[in-house]
Design an enzyme around this catalytic site. Structure first.
Site, PDB file in Angstrom:
ATOM      1  N   ARG A   1      -3.944 -10.687 -10.891  1.00  0.00           N
ATOM      2  CA  ARG A   1      -2.529 -11.186 -11.505  1.00  0.00           C
ATOM      3  C   ARG A   1      -2.692 -12.756 -11.616  1.00  0.00           C
ATOM      4  NH1 ARG A   1       1.888  -9.278  -6.953  1.00  0.00           N
ATOM      5  NH2 ARG A   1      -0.080  -9.537  -5.742  1.00  0.00           N
TER       6      ARG A   1
ATOM      7  N   ASP B   1      -9.055   0.512  -5.852  1.00  0.00           N
ATOM      8  CA  ASP B   1      -8.096   0.156  -4.602  1.00  0.00           C
ATOM      9  C   ASP B   1      -9.079   0.589  -3.710  1.00  0.00           C
ATOM     10  OD1 ASP B   1      -5.898   0.485  -2.624  1.00  0.00           O
ATOM     11  OD2 ASP B   1      -5.622  -1.193  -4.019  1.00  0.00           O
TER      12      ASP B   1
ATOM     13  N   ARG C   1     -11.155 -10.256  -5.707  1.00  0.00           N
ATOM     14  CA  ARG C   1     -10.024 -10.335  -6.646  1.00  0.00           C
ATOM     15  C   ARG C   1     -10.174 -11.097  -7.939  1.00  0.00           C
ATOM     16  NH1 ARG C   1      -5.901 -11.492  -2.041  1.00  0.00           N
ATOM     17  NH2 ARG C   1      -6.034  -9.406  -0.716  1.00  0.00           N
TER      18      ARG C   1
ATOM     19  N   TYR D   1      -4.239   1.591   7.385  1.00  0.00           N
ATOM     20  CA  TYR D   1      -3.319   2.340   6.354  1.00  0.00           C
ATOM     21  C   TYR D   1      -2.854   3.495   6.667  1.00  0.00           C
ATOM     22  CZ  TYR D   1      -4.028  -2.164   3.557  1.00  0.00           C
ATOM     23  OH  TYR D   1      -3.882  -3.306   3.153  1.00  0.00           O
TER      24      TYR D   1
ATOM     25  N   ARG E   1      -1.544  -4.637 -17.095  1.00  0.00           N
ATOM     26  CA  ARG E   1      -0.876  -3.823 -15.827  1.00  0.00           C
ATOM     27  C   ARG E   1       0.660  -3.329 -16.774  1.00  0.00           C
ATOM     28  NH1 ARG E   1       0.228  -5.058  -9.716  1.00  0.00           N
ATOM     29  NH2 ARG E   1       2.182  -3.883  -9.399  1.00  0.00           N
TER      30      ARG E   1
END
Length: 357
Positions: free
Chosen positions: A30, A76, A26, A153, A39
């Site tokens: 953010r 992703d 990562r 998921y 974004r």
């Protein structure tokens, strides 16, 4: 042509390097204000990930700030099940959700491997764009979720606290779950092969949720499929071989089996020392890791000290040698981490691991 800075690839081949290479899971995210601005421009995470130019921009952002030894594709892990038609979307504060989860044998039987240059062309276009813009500076890592983690998921419909639905499927209809894991494995192999063909120079599989399984379940529902990927994914030979890293959160009990899978590197979280991991894997693979990400909340002095402990721990288990180690966190970074502290970490890895000239 090899990248100008190839110490990451050399380390994965367990060859001598001038210092230990470092990249961070990562590393595009953010915690960077420029990422947040991109974004906002895109309107959503998914819109950004599906735009090759924007995906390239956020891939390169951390390399402009830090002396990192590899770039990782911005994407992703859920792109593959999305391309299978499950309807991926993101809910603010809750993360990824699927509109059409698969929860029985009939739904699983309808799944197929997506076409990588149609349904997932945006990923391959991003890889091609990033390789062009990197211009050989550092290697580019492509990645995928593991068959088990994707299945979590796909069955749960999103994240989960207790994995009740998929564990119930494992207990009540293991044949159906194996069918899901099998098609996921076929898809992951095709996906990683397509990324490699598009220009990825190393590949990583994220088995983020492997650690939620009991040992018996891990050996039935995760490990065999990771091994299939390592053995069936064509990666070339010799110095031209594209290395594969298998990373799993909570994978410490299975390091010997992962090292025997046929992969080139094993990513390790912070719940095991690298000294122990290196001794147990016996030089069969390179090791990647394994600083606790929470270390980045510490002071610069504390970060440097912890970096030194990780470097020394690996060497202690590897006969005193630092070769064959890729420095990384034991999991991904968090949005509230300081870019200044990331700079301290990256610089400390290079400074503290520098080999004599």
């Amino acid at each position: 042509m090899p990248p100008k800075n190839d110490r990451f690839l050399r380390a994965l081949r367990r060859e001598p390097v001038d210092c230990t290479p470092v990249w961070l899971m990562r590393q595009a995210g953010r915690y960077l204000p420029e990422y947040r601005a991109t974004r906002a421009q895109a309107g959503s995470f998914l819109a950004m990930a599906k735009n090759p130019e924007l995906a390239c921009e956020v891939t390169l952002q951390p390399l402009r700030r830090f002396d990192l030894d590899a770039a990782i594709l911005f994407s992703d892990i859920l792109t593959v099940p999305d391309a299978m038609g499950l309807g991926l979307h993101f809910v603010e504060g809750e993360g990824p959700k699927f509109e059409r989860p698969v929860r029985d044998a009939a739904a699983i039987a309808k799944l197929g491997v997506p076409d990588m240059e149609t349904e997932l062309r945006y990923v391959m276009d991003a890889v091609r764009t990033i390789r062009r813009e990197l211009d050989g500076k550092v290697p580019l890592i492509g990645f995928s979720g593991s068959p088990w983690t994707l299945a979590c998921y796909m069955v749960e419909g999103g994240g989960s606290d207790n994995y009740a639905r998929i564990k119930a499927l494992a207990l009540n209809d293991p044949k159906a779950l194996h069918a899901l894991l099998s098609v996921n494995t076929d898809a992951v192999i095709a996906y990683l092969a397509a990324q490699r063909a598009a220009g990825a120079q190393a590949l990583q599989v994220f088995d983020t949720w492997g650690g939620v399984l009991s040992p018996a379940m891990y050996r039935e529902f995760s490990l065999p499929y990771l091994t299939r990927i390592a053995r069936e994914l064509a990666r070339g030979e010799g110095a031209e071989r594209t290395p594969l890293i298998l990373f799993g959160k909570g994978n410490a009990p299975y390091l010997e089996a992962l090292a025997a899978s046929g992969c080139e590197g094993v990513g390790v979280d912070w719940t095991v020392t690298l000294e122990d991991a290196a001794r147990r894997t016996g030089g069969k693979v390179a090791l990647q890791g394994n600083l606790d990400p929470a270390t980045l909340y510490g002071s610069p002095e504390a970060i440097r000290a912890q970096v030194g402990l990780v470097l020394d721990s690996y060497a202690a288990g590897n006969g005193g040698s630092r070769e064959g180690h890729v420095f990384n966190l034991g999991h991904g970074m968090s949005p509230d981490m300081s870019p200044d502290h990331v700079a301290v970490l990256v610089d400390a890895v290079h400074a503290l691991s520098a080999r004599p000239a």
